[in-house]
Design a protein around this motif. Structure first.
Motif, short mmCIF file in Angstrom:
data_model
loop_
_atom_site.label_atom_id
_atom_site.label_comp_id
_atom_site.label_asym_id
_atom_site.label_seq_id
_atom_site.Cartn_x
_atom_site.Cartn_y
_atom_site.Cartn_z
N THR A 391 0.87 -1.17 0.00
CA THR A 391 0.00 0.00 0.00
C THR A 391 0.91 1.22 0.00
N PRO A 392 1.44 1.61 -1.16
CA PRO A 392 2.44 2.67 -1.23
C PRO A 392 1.87 4.04 -0.92
N ILE A 393 2.77 4.98 -0.65
CA ILE A 393 2.39 6.37 -0.42
C ILE A 393 2.41 7.10 -1.76
N ILE A 394 1.37 7.85 -2.03
CA ILE A 394 1.25 8.56 -3.30
C ILE A 394 2.37 9.59 -3.43
N ASN A 395 2.90 9.70 -4.63
CA ASN A 395 3.98 10.66 -4.92
C ASN A 395 3.37 12.05 -5.08
N HIS A 396 3.34 12.81 -4.01
CA HIS A 396 2.75 14.16 -4.01
C HIS A 396 3.40 15.00 -5.11
N PRO A 397 2.60 15.79 -5.88
CA PRO A 397 1.17 16.10 -5.75
C PRO A 397 0.29 15.27 -6.69
N GLU A 398 0.73 14.09 -7.07
CA GLU A 398 -0.07 13.25 -7.96
C GLU A 398 -1.31 12.73 -7.22
N ALA A 399 -2.18 12.05 -7.97
CA ALA A 399 -3.45 11.60 -7.39
C ALA A 399 -3.53 10.09 -7.24
N ALA A 400 -2.58 9.34 -7.83
CA ALA A 400 -2.69 7.89 -7.74
C ALA A 400 -1.37 7.23 -8.09
#
Length: 461
Positions: A391-400
């Motif tokens: 369950t990875p952390i989203i690469n900010h500021p992307e949405a998915a």
């Protein structure tokens, strides 16, 4: 007569404000050509070489390897020859990281520095930022000749302005012992305050010299006696450079993005077979990652909500009209996410070539800031680590972010019968502000359908 020019750490672009010195490429006394790389630095984005816009003899370097400097801090000084008629000495002006005129660098040769070259006027009066550790004596500083003792206290306090000290260590030593540096006259060149000057004044006043703390050591109040710490304190690793940027970005993602994850198992047997057939026909090999990326761009065209970003100040969802696909790559210096620009316009062969190029650049540490910015969606192939799901952390500021686990043989019901098939777990972590579970589930189901039946992808080609 030679003119001494100072070269400062240039503006690195991409919002970068500091860099760590990884390796000096020149020494004091070396002859450098215009636009010759002189130092290798690591920014928050990449590791790059910095070219010097001046040609001449290096007279001083500022900062040891491992030191972090802000943009605008002095890097080195160069003694250039007197200009001939009509000739300028301002250098090329090309100070963008990793770029120059393209002229081949001059052969390095050692020259015997003269007193004027190693000690240019004002060269030793410059200091590095106070929050970075430094050696007591600056590289290139000449040894002091023995001479008569001097009075280290000034008759009057200095006027407002910076106090010249040889290193931030000296400034910290004075601060932690309650000594005002403006009351001192240094014994170094041009009144430069040395460590010995500070220690002399403190001992003359009968003040026990308190050694400055390491900036990485925990602060212990003087009023509270503390027993000696055990040796098992562990190792402290500064969070800076690429690793520090990743830490900041992931922390911000966790704070700002209400993420959710859904996953599905898919039969990848047919996808692997199709890849074998494609590679058997000759030509450049097609990677599995490239096929997954092509599936991703097709799914994003159908579900554009996931190729977006959230403008928190305007309280708006911004759907993007291009797909810049990032992919997670593990390197010795930490996790990086190179970006394949305009992925939606590329075929599998083009995607394979670009993935290969960026992966090699990540391995060798030659990724540029442009290679690491501007992503709109990330593909995370954590299956290379031998794990099934995440369950990875989203690469900010992307949405998915689409996660792909390892492909392993498992029992699977295929055409009504139990069989051993090549199974992969796919997961989608998404920003719940940009869409609901129905959209996220539809995207992930479409990806799984294309993995199980690659012919489905033909409908979007």
């Amino acid at each position: 007569m030679a003119q001494v020019l100072e070269f400062k750490l240039p503006d690195l672009g991409e919002g970068l404000t500091e860099a760590e010195i990884v390796r000096w490429l020149v020494e004091v006394g070396d002859v450098v050509a215009v636009d010759q790389p002189v130092v290798e630095v690591e920014t928050a984005k990449a590791m790059v070489e910095v070219p010097c816009p001046y040609g001449g003899v290096v007279t001083a370097r500022f900062g040891e390897e491992g030191t972090e400097l802000p943009v605008g801090s002095p890097l080195l000084t160069v003694a250039v020859g007197a200009p001939s008629s009509g000739e300028e000495t301002e250098g090329s002006g090309n100070v963008l990281v990793g770029y120059g005129t393209g002229a081949p660098p001059a052969r390095r040769r050692r020259v015997r520095p003269t007193a004027g070259a190693t000690t240019p006027p004002g060269a030793h009066t410059r200091t590095r930022p106070a929050h970075h550790p430094a050696a007591d004596d600056h590289p290139g500083a000449p040894a002091r000749e023995p001479g008569p003792a001097r009075d280290h206290s000034a008759a009057a306090v200095r006027a407002d302005g910076p106090v010249p000290v040889i290193s931030p260590l000296v400034r910290r030593l004075a601060r932690e012992n309650g000594l005002d540096l403006r009351t001192l006259v240094g014994s170094g060149p041009d009144g430069l305050i040395l460590r010995s000057d500070v220690e002399h004044v403190l001992r003359s006043a009968g003040t026990p010299v308190r050694e400055p703390e390491s900036p990485l050591a925990p602060h212990t109040p003087e009023a509270t006696p503390v027993a000696p710490a055990p040796v098992t304190a562990g190792t402290r690793i500064p969070l800076r450079g690429i690793r520090g940027t990743v830490a900041d970005k992931l922390s911000r993602s966790r704070r700002e993005i209400p993420d959710a994850t859904c996953w599905v198992d898919a039969d990848a047997t047919e996808l692997l077979r199709v890849r074998r057939v494609m590679n058997a026909t000759g030509g450049p090999k097609i990677s599995l990652l490239a096929l997954l990326a092509r599936i991703c761009t097709a799914a994003l065209a159908r579900y554009p909500e996931l190729n977006s970003t959230v403008d928190t100040e305007a309280r708006e969802i911004v759907r993007l009209d291009h797909i810049h696909l990032g992919f997670a790559a593990q390197t010795e210096r930490g996790l990086v996410v190179p970006v394949v620009r305009d992925s939606h316009t590329r075929d599998a062969e083009s995607l394979s070539a670009e993935f290969a190029r960026l992966t090699e650049a990540a391995r060798t540490g030659t990724l540029t800031p442009a290679d690491l910015t501007g992503g709109t969606f990330t593909l995370n192939n954590y299956g290379v680590f031998g794990v099934d799901g995440s369950t990875p952390i989203i690469n900010h500021p992307e949405a998915a972010m689409l996660g792909v686990g390892r492909i392993v043989p498992k029992p699977w019901v295929y055409e009504g019968e139990l069989a051993v098939r090549q199974v992969v777990q796919l997961s989608l972590t998404f920003d719940h502000r940009v869409c609901d579970g129905g959209t996220a589930g539809g995207f992930l189901r479409h990806v799984a359908d294309c993995v199980e039946q690659p012919a489905v992808l033909l409908r979007s080609l």
